[in-house]
Design a protein around this motif. Structure first.
Motif, mmCIF file in Angstrom:
data_model
loop_
_atom_site.group_PDB
_atom_site.id
_atom_site.type_symbol
_atom_site.label_atom_id
_atom_site.label_comp_id
_atom_site.label_asym_id
_atom_site.label_seq_id
_atom_site.Cartn_x
_atom_site.Cartn_y
_atom_site.Cartn_z
ATOM 1 N N ASP A 134 0.885 -1.163 0.000
ATOM 2 C CA ASP A 134 0.000 0.000 0.000
ATOM 3 C C ASP A 134 0.918 1.206 0.000
ATOM 4 O O ASP A 134 1.529 1.534 1.013
ATOM 5 C CB ASP A 134 -0.934 -0.007 1.211
ATOM 6 C CG ASP A 134 -2.049 1.024 1.054
ATOM 7 O OD1 ASP A 134 -1.749 2.106 0.490
ATOM 8 O OD2 ASP A 134 -3.187 0.771 1.485
ATOM 9 N N ASP A 181 0.415 4.447 -0.556
ATOM 10 C CA ASP A 181 0.034 5.806 -0.149
ATOM 11 C C ASP A 181 -0.378 5.828 1.321
ATOM 12 O O ASP A 181 0.464 5.692 2.203
ATOM 13 C CB ASP A 181 -1.047 6.382 -1.087
ATOM 14 C CG ASP A 181 -2.189 5.409 -1.366
ATOM 15 O OD1 ASP A 181 -2.498 4.589 -0.484
ATOM 16 O OD2 ASP A 181 -2.768 5.483 -2.467
ATOM 17 N N VAL A 182 -1.652 6.025 1.609
ATOM 18 C CA VAL A 182 -2.110 6.139 2.993
ATOM 19 C C VAL A 182 -2.959 4.918 3.348
ATOM 20 O O VAL A 182 -3.340 4.146 2.473
ATOM 21 C CB VAL A 182 -2.946 7.431 3.199
ATOM 22 C CG1 VAL A 182 -2.093 8.655 2.927
ATOM 23 C CG2 VAL A 182 -4.197 7.411 2.335
ATOM 24 N N ILE A 183 -3.241 4.760 4.653
ATOM 25 C CA ILE A 183 -4.092 3.645 5.098
ATOM 26 C C ILE A 183 -5.447 4.221 5.470
ATOM 27 O O ILE A 183 -5.591 4.922 6.480
ATOM 28 C CB ILE A 183 -3.452 2.908 6.303
ATOM 29 C CG1 ILE A 183 -2.067 2.376 5.939
ATOM 30 C CG2 ILE A 183 -4.374 1.777 6.776
ATOM 31 C CD1 ILE A 183 -2.026 1.391 4.786
ATOM 32 N N GLU A 218 -10.690 3.532 0.747
ATOM 33 C CA GLU A 218 -10.162 2.565 -0.213
ATOM 34 C C GLU A 218 -10.504 1.151 0.238
ATOM 35 O O GLU A 218 -10.759 0.909 1.420
ATOM 36 C CB GLU A 218 -8.652 2.750 -0.365
ATOM 37 C CG GLU A 218 -7.933 3.007 0.941
ATOM 38 C CD GLU A 218 -6.454 3.319 0.761
ATOM 39 O OE1 GLU A 218 -5.665 2.821 1.580
ATOM 40 O OE2 GLU A 218 -6.092 4.036 -0.195
HETATM 41 CA CA LIG Z 1 -3.800 3.130 0.604
#
Ligand SMILES: [Ca+2]
Ligand SMILES: [Ca+2]
Ligand SMILES: [Ca+2]
Length: 558
Positions: A223, A225-227, A256
């Motif tokens: 992943d 980018d961000v969580i 997401e």
């Molecule tokens: Ca993400």
């Protein structure tokens, strides 16, 4: 009022407007009503000055280590707070410099301690003030609070310079999903067992099969980018967003899908995930946050996944709908720190957000939001070689009430380096156990070490196990783990004496199972379902009521 609807000391207005009929509005009635309300709500002249609010609150736990003290005092009806008489103490020391300001009827005191509160420390604060009455009346309020038990991240945990790939933004992710009807409990232990393949599916006697779709190998994802995970963004989901970060939040962060979910059973339940990253942390206090449905745990450790050495940073263990847990971390020196986040989900909704809190503003910032300079940067790849780790200890560290015949277990797992199985040594209560008494076996990447102490361990005894091993690095790294457990007090348990043992050779070991003797009466058993009535039924038997002088027959259908 006699019905208790108006408390003592409160003014009450009754009014009516005789010029309008019932149910009709009259513009004058509004003004009359407003003035009546204002009169009723005005402070009675006898009302004393009061403490309106305290921060941290009285009895509050989990107070942030950088908390300021804030007290609000409220003027009375005809007396005010004499601002020249106000003083504040923290743990019996004068809180200076004390900032005092007055706005309207509210006097506000604020004090920022010169240093952070220590982890888990308890504190008492006292505010003293007088009013403007003649003679003045003095007031004293003391309250206490307890600080969050936050972790200090030692500089030794930081990755050596050059061992983290700064072109690898984000997180390394492993997702596992048990079968849809597994009904897994929501706690840290379940998630660890599921992620480390030792949670056994009772239906098969083997670890739960992973139903996640995709990943290389299966369940392993990046992943970058961000969580901001939410099951509703996966295939077949409703698309309804959740948590602090959504399409509609400022700035916009669309939720997401959870990697690999829904799995091959089209289920969104019984999930566990491991997220590993290297966080770029400044020196000093950092505040992190996780919004999760259900629980999570964040740890740091040089050789990640080692249950014997990991440093817990933040946790919520249990079931919940999307909710925040904030936790502070004191970072000794700036650097790139290994962070492991495990998250798990039972049934219903599922989500995960990993963020930091900008301390001055309180703003939540998704970790690795590269569009915001204040957001912490995360990297997913490191060339630092991970040593083998301890993944399971038995009996577990610091556990009480252990069975006196317990076996000692240690399970090691190879990572980038492997365990040298010839290097294992085990000490029990400071005595080196002969290698012939210690069982060491290796299967795949897992080394299993067991030792069965002879006889029973003494009741209530505290026992210490020390395990030492080396890995296959050149030169090898040495590791030592010690843990303790306490044996249950079994002194009151029934004892079967050795004289009851069957003589050697007297039991036919080819005849397995039980011998049963059944007896059924065709009348109600005298004495009912209580001992000794069933014993009497078997031997010598009850008299037959319909055949005096004869024993009751056994009517069992043979
Ligand atoms: Ca993400
Ligand atoms: Ca969200
Ligand atoms: Ca849930």
């Amino acid at each position: 009022m006699i019905d208790g609807s108006v408390t003592e000391g409160r003014k009450v207005a009754w009014f009516f407007n005789a010029s309008t009929g019932v149910g009709a509005l009259n513009a004058d009635a509004y003004a009359l009503f407003d003035s009546a309300l204002a009169w009723a709500l005005s402070v009675p002249p006898t009302a004393p000055v009061t403490v309106r609010s305290l921060s941290p609150g009285a009895g509050q736990v989990g107070v942030f280590p950088d908390a300021s003290l804030r007290v609000e005092l409220k003027d009375g009806g005809s007396t005010q707070v004499d601002t020249n008489t106000v003083s504040l103490k923290l743990d019996a020391n004068p809180a200076t410099p004390l900032n005092t300001s007055k706005s309207g009827t509210i006097t506000t005191l604020t004090f920022t301690p010169p240093a952070l509160f220590l982890p888990g420390s308890a504190h008492a604060a006292t505010v003293v003030f007088s009013d403007t009455a003649a003679p003045p009346k003095s007031f004293t309020n003391t309250w206490s609070f307890t600080v969050e038990n936050y972790a200090t991240l030692p500089g030794s945990f930081a990755r050596p310079a050059g061992t983290v790939d700064i072109n690898s933004p984000g997180f390394t992710v492993f997702v596992h999903q048990a079968r849809a009807d597994a009904g897994l409990p929501n706690n840290t232990q379940r998630a660890e067992g599921q992620l480390r393949s030792y949670l056994i599916d009772w239906m098969t006697g083997a670890p739960y099969v992973n139903h996640v779709v995709g990943g290389t190998p299966q369940g392993s994802f990046v992943d970058a980018d961000v969580i901001n995970w939410n099951q509703e963004l996966g295939t077949g989901g409703t698309g309804a967003e959740i948590g602090n970060f959504r399409t509609t939040s400022t700035p916009s962060f669309p939720d997401e899908a959870i990697p690999g979910i829904p799995g091959d059973e089209d289920s969104t339940d019984n999930i566990a995930a491991e997220l590993v990253t290297f966080l770029d942390l400044p020196a000093g206090l950092t505040r992190l946050g996780v919004n999760s449905d259900e629980g999570f745990r964040v740890t740091s450790e040089v050789h990640l996944r080692d249950v014997a050495r990991e440093l817990p940073l933040g946790v919520f263990s249990g079931s919940r709908g999307a909710g925040d847990t904030l936790f502070s971390v004191f970072v000794e020196s700036a650097g790139l720190y290994p962070i492991r986040l495990i998250w798990y989900e039972g049934v219903g909704a599922a989500n995960l957000e990993f963020f930091s809190v900008d301390i001055p503003s309180g703003q939540k910032l998704l970790i690795n939001d590269r569009s915001n300079a204040k957001a912490l940067k995360a990297y997913r790849a490191s060339t630092f070689a991970l040593a083998p780790i301890v993944q399971r200890l038995g009996p577990p560290p610091d556990i009480a009430n252990v069975n006196g015949s317990a076996e000692i277990l240690a399970e090691l797992r190879d990572q980038d380096r492997a365990v040298d199985t010839n290097s294992v040594s085990l000490f029990f209560n400071d005595l080196l156990i002969l290698p012939t008494m210690v069982n060491v076996s290796k299967s795949g990447t897992v080394t299993r070490i067991t030792y069965d102490p002879p006889g029973l361990l003494p009741a209530n005894s505290t026992n210490q196990v020390t395990l030492a091993f080396r890995d296959n690095a050149v030169p090898p790294n040495s590791f030592t783990n010690s843990w303790k457990f306490v044996v249950q007090d079994y002194t009151g348990f029934p004892v079967i004496p050795p004289s009851y043992k069957m003589p050697a050779g007297s039991v036919n070991l080819t005849q397995i199972g039980f011998s049963n003797r059944m007896h059924q009466l065709d009348f109600a058993r005298p004495g009912g379902n209580n001992l000794p009535a069933p014993e009497l039924q078997l031997d010598p038997g009850f008299p037959d009521p319909s055949n005096p002088g004869q024993p009751a027959p056994n009517v069992i259908d043979t």
